[in-house]
Design an enzyme around this catalytic site. Structure first.
Site, PDB file in Angstrom:
ATOM      1  N   PRO A 177     -13.466   1.533   5.951  1.00 29.31           N
ATOM      2  CA  PRO A 177     -12.816   2.224   4.822  1.00 29.31           C
ATOM      3  C   PRO A 177     -12.248   1.272   3.781  1.00 29.31           C
ATOM      4  O   PRO A 177     -11.034   1.168   3.622  1.00 29.31           O
ATOM      5  CB  PRO A 177     -11.709   3.020   5.507  1.00 29.31           C
ATOM      6  CG  PRO A 177     -11.363   2.214   6.716  1.00 29.31           C
ATOM      7  CD  PRO A 177     -12.625   1.511   7.158  1.00 29.31           C
ATOM      8  N   CYS A 178     -13.117   0.607   3.032  1.00 30.40           N
ATOM      9  CA  CYS A 178     -12.636  -0.305   1.999  1.00 30.40           C
ATOM     10  C   CYS A 178     -11.934   0.482   0.888  1.00 30.40           C
ATOM     11  O   CYS A 178     -11.200  -0.099   0.097  1.00 30.40           O
ATOM     12  CB  CYS A 178     -13.767  -1.152   1.447  1.00 30.40           C
ATOM     13  SG  CYS A 178     -15.151  -0.199   0.829  1.00 30.40           S
TER      14      CYS A 178
END
Lengths: 278, 201
Positions: A177-178
């Site tokens: 989950p950047c």
């Protein structure tokens, strides 16, 4: 055996041993194409891809026997294949669907499951990049951390820019989950999977209000303490979000909170963010 | 140089670079081995694919010298035969032997050369199907020996190596297997009371 039987046996191909051996050799088959294609994908020498639903609409997910290898926009399969070729370089073919177990765990992760184990194929990436991505995996759904937080947590507090680059090169956005990593000034920052607008959409789908985040950071509310527990958190930490309104104490810096007798939350570790922000 | 020896050298040098060539060269025979011993196309497909995946995993643990010294054909045949055997044992429901007609339709059974007339083609197709069906009725150990020796075309020594049986055993199994096939394929021409031993003497 009589002579006549001999003659008749010899005249019958199936009864003649040489003919039988020839006939057996003729039982060779061509393997269906799926045998070779499947073996190459399972050994990680080629990749398959399929479309999956996501909060951002349909996404293209590539995988092989080692794990998920690439996630990208699905709007244009051709440019997806081009980007895959440029960055990964292995043969790629569209599959009718994903192996059920893998599809289930990706769906569970996109729905916010943190304990879901998804194998990832990160071959060819640098140890620094992998460290950044693994750290991003620790950020819970509905929370965000500054780039500097990642840098500090992986032991390279000064490498904030490199962290940003690594996140921009994240081959498996949404799964890693950047989008939960934002700038320390509170602005949402860039996003590889469709730009800042997509980043806002996905954060909103996780229950965050991106506008509110930016407003809070700009007005100097970068940390949030609880007057009852005397613990200070990053504002989106699940512990901070539980603080009842009358007990909320915003701080502009961690130093101010510590001076006021607060201690740092052990879960969101605001010191990591503060260090890099300084 | 034998193409497999050259392939082994390449595999020893760079497994992942050379493995697609192994798949290309051997997928067909592994599928054939699995299909002719199991008789179920979908099972054969899985066994052939599994065999290639196992081979890749095993090669990954071998050092370069061991890979260069490999005899690829029997080595891969062993993997396929063992996987097929496991699958046969798991299949507790004894499925009836499958007819090969769908395979011909799917283009997987080699086509009879079109130079042959329609009648001859039909006869030859029918003969192939009967042969394949008879093969599936042989006892498994005998069937494996026949499939490796005569369908896949391994030598007696390679067949023995692949099956982990003494050469003498393989020879006897192939011999008896051929005799049984002849017996079953040509009932009209042979006296049913004639023993296999007499037939092949």
């Amino acid at each position: 055996m009589t002579t006549s039987q001999h003659a008749r046996s010899a005249a019958t191909p199936a009864a003649d041993e040489e003919a039988l051996v020839r006939a057996l050799a003729g039982l060779s088959l061509t393997a269906p194409a799926t045998v070779a294609a499947g073996a190459l994908v399972r050994t990680g020498l080629a990749d398959a891809w399929a479309e999956l639903p996501s909060p951002l609409g349909p996404i293209a997910v590539a995988w092989n026997g080692r794990g998920i290898s690439w996630i990208d926009r699905a709007d244009d399969p051709e440019s997806f294949a081009e980007r895959f070729a440029a960055r990964v370089g292995r043969p790629l073919a569209r599959a009718s669907g994903m192996p059920e177990r893998l599809a289930r765990s990706v769906a569970a992760r996109l729905a916010g499951g943190r304990r879901v184990r998804i194998p990832l194929d990160l071959r060819g990436r640098t140890p620094f990049e992998v460290a950044v991505w693994m750290k991003a995996l620790e950020i819970p759904r509905g929370e965000v951390r500054p780039y500097g937080w990642i840098a500090a947590e992986i032991g390279h507090p000064r490498a904030v820019r490199a962290v940003g680059t690594a996140l921009a090169h994240n081959p498996v956005p949404l799964v890693v989950p950047c989008h939960r990593v934002v700038r320390s000034d509170g602005s949402i920052g860039q996003y590889s999977l469709g730009g800042p607008a997509a980043k806002r959409t996905i954060l909103a789908s996780e229950g965050l209000d991106p506008d509110e985040l930016e407003v809070a950071a700009r007005s100097g509310r970068r940390f949030l303490g609880s007057a009852t527990t005397k613990i200070v958190c990053l504002p989106t930490c699940h512990n901070a979000r539980r603080i009842a309104a009358p007990h909320r104490r915003p701080f502009g810096s961690l130093g101010a909170a510590l001076a006021a007798g607060y201690r740092a939350c052990r879960e969101c570790r605001p010191a990591s963010g503060a260090l890099a922000a300084a | 140089m034998d193409p497999d020896d050259a392939l082994c050298y390449r595999l020893a040098k760079d497994l992942d670079e050379a493995f697609p060539a192994l798949v290309e060269a051997h997928a067909g025979r592994l599928y054939t081995i699995a299909h002719r011993t199991l008789g179920v196309p979908s099972d054969a497909e899985e066994v052939a694919q599994d065999a290639l995946v196992r081979a890749h995993a095993a090669l990954g643990t071998y050092d370069a010298d061991r890979i260069r010294a490999l005899r690829l054909k029997p080595w891969l045949a062993t993997i396929a035969v063992n996987l097929a055997r496991n699958r046969r044992r798991r299949a507790t429901d004894r499925r009836p032997p499958t007819s090969l007609e769908p395979l011909v339709v799917a283009g997987l059974e080699p086509r009879i050369p079109s130079a042959a007339g329609p009648l001859e083609m039909a006869e030859r197709r029918d003969a192939r199907r009967r042969l394949a069906d008879e093969l599936l009725r042989l006892p498994p150990a005998m069937r494996e020996a026949i499939v490796l020796r005569h369908v896949d075309g391994l030598s007696v020594a390679e067949t023995a190596l692949a099956l982990g049986r003494p050469e003498g055993t393989v020879k006897a199994q192939v011999h008896r297997g051929l005799a049984q096939l002849r017996l079953h394929l040509a009932p009209d021409f042979l006296d049913p009371t004639t023993s296999v031993k007499e037939l092949t003497a």
